[in-house]
Scaffold this active site. Structure first.
Site, short mmCIF file in Angstrom:
data_model
loop_
_atom_site.label_atom_id
_atom_site.label_comp_id
_atom_site.label_asym_id
_atom_site.label_seq_id
_atom_site.Cartn_x
_atom_site.Cartn_y
_atom_site.Cartn_z
N ASN A 6 0.88 -1.18 0.00
CA ASN A 6 0.00 0.00 0.00
C ASN A 6 0.91 1.22 0.00
O ASN A 6 1.44 1.62 1.04
CB ASN A 6 -0.88 -0.05 1.26
CG ASN A 6 -1.81 1.12 1.36
OD1 ASN A 6 -1.76 2.05 0.54
ND2 ASN A 6 -2.66 1.10 2.36
N ARG A 84 -2.63 -2.00 -3.35
CA ARG A 84 -3.83 -1.22 -3.05
C ARG A 84 -3.79 0.05 -3.89
O ARG A 84 -2.86 0.84 -3.80
CB ARG A 84 -3.88 -0.86 -1.57
CG ARG A 84 -5.10 -0.05 -1.27
CD ARG A 84 -5.09 0.52 0.09
NE ARG A 84 -6.27 1.34 0.27
CZ ARG A 84 -6.41 2.24 1.22
NH1 ARG A 84 -5.44 2.42 2.09
NH2 ARG A 84 -7.50 2.94 1.32
N HIS A 173 -13.04 3.33 0.40
CA HIS A 173 -13.09 2.29 1.45
C HIS A 173 -13.78 1.00 0.94
O HIS A 173 -14.27 0.22 1.75
CB HIS A 173 -13.89 2.77 2.68
CG HIS A 173 -13.23 3.87 3.46
ND1 HIS A 173 -13.94 4.90 4.02
CD2 HIS A 173 -11.94 4.09 3.78
CE1 HIS A 173 -13.12 5.72 4.65
NE2 HIS A 173 -11.89 5.25 4.51
N HIS A 201 -17.64 2.45 8.04
CA HIS A 201 -16.20 2.40 8.24
C HIS A 201 -15.80 3.74 8.86
O HIS A 201 -15.84 4.78 8.20
CB HIS A 201 -15.46 2.19 6.91
CG HIS A 201 -13.97 2.22 7.07
ND1 HIS A 201 -13.19 1.09 6.96
CD2 HIS A 201 -13.12 3.23 7.35
CE1 HIS A 201 -11.91 1.42 7.18
NE2 HIS A 201 -11.86 2.72 7.42
N GLY A 203 -12.83 5.53 10.56
CA GLY A 203 -11.44 5.69 10.96
C GLY A 203 -11.16 7.18 10.99
O GLY A 203 -12.05 7.97 11.32
N ASN A 204 -9.95 7.58 10.61
CA ASN A 204 -9.68 9.01 10.44
C ASN A 204 -10.54 9.56 9.32
O ASN A 204 -11.12 10.64 9.44
CB ASN A 204 -8.21 9.22 10.10
CG ASN A 204 -7.47 9.73 11.30
OD1 ASN A 204 -7.99 10.56 12.04
ND2 ASN A 204 -6.28 9.21 11.50
N ARG A 234 -11.89 16.16 8.04
CA ARG A 234 -12.71 16.57 6.88
C ARG A 234 -14.11 16.98 7.32
O ARG A 234 -14.70 16.34 8.20
CB ARG A 234 -12.84 15.41 5.88
CG ARG A 234 -11.56 15.02 5.20
CD ARG A 234 -11.86 14.07 4.02
NE ARG A 234 -10.64 13.52 3.49
CZ ARG A 234 -10.32 12.23 3.53
NH1 ARG A 234 -11.14 11.35 4.07
NH2 ARG A 234 -9.18 11.81 3.02
N GLU A 376 -8.28 -5.02 5.35
CA GLU A 376 -8.22 -4.77 3.91
C GLU A 376 -7.07 -5.55 3.26
O GLU A 376 -7.19 -6.03 2.14
CB GLU A 376 -8.04 -3.27 3.66
CG GLU A 376 -9.29 -2.48 4.00
CD GLU A 376 -9.01 -1.03 4.36
OE1 GLU A 376 -8.47 -0.81 5.46
OE2 GLU A 376 -9.33 -0.14 3.56
P1 ADP Z 1 -7.14 5.41 9.55
O1 ADP Z 1 -8.35 5.91 8.84
O2 ADP Z 1 -6.02 6.40 9.58
O3 ADP Z 1 -6.74 4.00 9.19
P2 ADP Z 1 -8.04 4.19 12.02
O4 ADP Z 1 -8.99 3.26 11.38
O5 ADP Z 1 -6.85 3.64 12.72
O6 ADP Z 1 -7.60 5.37 11.08
O7 ADP Z 1 -8.89 5.04 13.10
C1 ADP Z 1 -8.34 6.09 13.81
C2 ADP Z 1 -9.40 6.62 14.78
O8 ADP Z 1 -9.78 5.57 15.67
C3 ADP Z 1 -8.91 7.77 15.63
O9 ADP Z 1 -9.89 8.80 15.69
C4 ADP Z 1 -8.77 7.12 17.00
O10 ADP Z 1 -8.95 8.04 18.04
C5 ADP Z 1 -9.91 6.13 16.96
N1 ADP Z 1 -9.77 5.17 18.05
C6 ADP Z 1 -8.83 4.20 18.20
N2 ADP Z 1 -9.00 3.59 19.42
C7 ADP Z 1 -10.07 4.20 20.02
C8 ADP Z 1 -10.74 4.06 21.27
N3 ADP Z 1 -10.35 3.16 22.14
N4 ADP Z 1 -11.80 4.85 21.52
C9 ADP Z 1 -12.20 5.78 20.64
N5 ADP Z 1 -11.62 5.97 19.44
C10 ADP Z 1 -10.57 5.20 19.13
#
Ligand code: ADP
Length: 390
Positions: A6, A84, A173, A201, A203-204, A234, A376
């Protein structure tokens, strides 16, 4: 074994994966490429090693990956390489064996993803130089959403403009949504082809997908990943009329405004504290007004999107939570399910608290709400193995 690569704008993630079991014999990350802090780390058999990179380019990183694979005696076990690829444009609707013509078509998608595509292409080229004897396969983030019907994927702008400039909802995603949908079917003990699923999904970045009988029929990210949910940095959905208004008010050009909406908005912009959900939850618990508001807006937008996907699906058999937030935040999941109780979800508090850090499960005693860990890389390895064997 399959080598999964990736290649991002300043990082290369890689893993050697058994496509049948999903087990990895090596995972690693080269990051901060192009800067003096460029470094690479690997994990094999639970042992982690890290090193700085003297050649800080993508080529330098890939050289280090190959050297590590050789040293760990893994190179000879690799049968194919899966890449990817963020954007497959209108052309690619499934994972594809890369040949010269395919690489050319991937290059033609570059204007659609100017930040990610150049690195993706470089990753393919460097890997092909190192491993010319192996099949290389492209797995696209957009491919899963290819079948979203026209009435859902078009924007209501003049049709000729959409057609001439490839303007449509592409969605992203896709690999994650596809993976968790298949997992959900297993957990529910029903064929994927008979299920109406909503996958979140989170994440960030974040997106929701409506998946009917295994096919994505709508998704919240659009022409770019900016549309849809409120995300870490965003804004998600916004009135397009704000673009010229903000440009004038802040003396920014279009790129500057889009940068603001992509990088300084969302949870970070509203909370004025952080884009990190964990940090915001802690701050909210301590009464931080910005964190409380940011999380409330996040949950509200997410719940609205989920509820709206009852329209394309006609019903909901299960909601799926995945991604860093979806997999780890009982707090946000509870808030979302409570807002959506009218759809038949009934929060199971104990199950919600237990589904955390790698533990999956159903957190609703009504309509299923499944916490599923996305993988993924494993799906990329599965697709790659399948295509390489053909
Ligand atoms: P990316 O999109 O960069 O792959 P991830 O899927 O790792 O990101 O998700 C990152 C997010 O997950 C961040 O906002 C982080 O704070 C949140 N996160 C991870 N662990 C926890 C937790 N225990 N409680 C709340 N949010 C969490």
């Amino acid at each position: 074994m399959i080598l999964v690569i990736n290649c991002g704008s300043s990082s290369v993630k890689f893993a050697v994966i058994n496509p049948a079991s999903g087990e990895t014999s090596l995972v690693g990350l080269a990051e901060k490429l192009g800067s003096v802090d460029a470094c690479i780390s690997f994990k094999t058999n639970g042992v982690k090693t890290a090193a700085t990179l003297s050649d800080t380019t993508h080529t330098g990183a890939m050289n280090a990956v190959i050297a590590q694979l050789t040293q760990a005696d893994l190179l000879s076990s690799i049968r194919a390489v899966g890449h990817r690829i963020v954007h497959g444009g209108a052309h690619f609707h499934e994972s594809t064996l890369i040949n010269a013509a395919v690489l050319e078509q991937i290059k033609q998608c570059e204007p659609l993803a100017p930040l990610h595509a150049p690195a993706n292409i470089l990753g393919i080229q460097i890997a092909q130089q190192h491993l010319p004897q192996l099949p290389h396969v492209a797995v696209f983030d957009t491919a899963f959403h290819h079948n979203i019907p026209e009435h859902a994927h078009l924007y209501a702008i003049p049709k000729a403009i959409s057609a001439a400039h490839q303007v449509r909802r592409y969605g992203f995603h896709g690999t994650s949504h596809r993976f968790v949908a298949a997992q959900a079917a297993q957990m529910l003990g029903k064929p994927l082809t008979e299920l109406a699923l909503i996958s979140a999904h989170l994440g960030n970045g974040g997106s929701v997908a409506a998946i009917l009988n295994g096919v994505s029929v709508d998704t919240s990210m659009g022409f770019t990943p900016l549309e849809g949910l409120i995300m870490g940095t965003r804004s998600g959905d916004i009135d397009a009329g704000l673009l010229p208004y903000l440009g004038k008010a802040l003396n920014l050009d279009t790129t500057g405004v889009i940068d603001l909406l992509n990088k300084q908005s969302g949870l970070l912009g509203v909370s004025e504290l952080s884009n990190d959900c964990r940090e915001l939850e802690e701050a909210a618990a301590n009464g931080h007004a910005g964190a409380i508001l940011a999380l409330e807006m996040y949950v509200y937008r997410l719940a609205k999107y989920i509820a709206s996907y009852v329209v394309p699906l006609g019903r909901v058999d299960a909601l799926i939570f995945t991604g860093g937030i979806g997999e780890n935040s009982p707090f946000l999941r509870a808030k979302v399910l409570n807002l959506l109780a009218f759809l038949g979800f009934k929060l199971d508090d104990a199950a919600n608290q237990a589904a955390f850090r790698g533990k999956s499960g159903n957190i609703s005693s009504g309509v299923a709400a499944l916490v599923i860990n996305t993988d993924e890389e494993w799906l990329i390895a599965q697709d790659t193995a399948l295509i390489a064997a053909q």
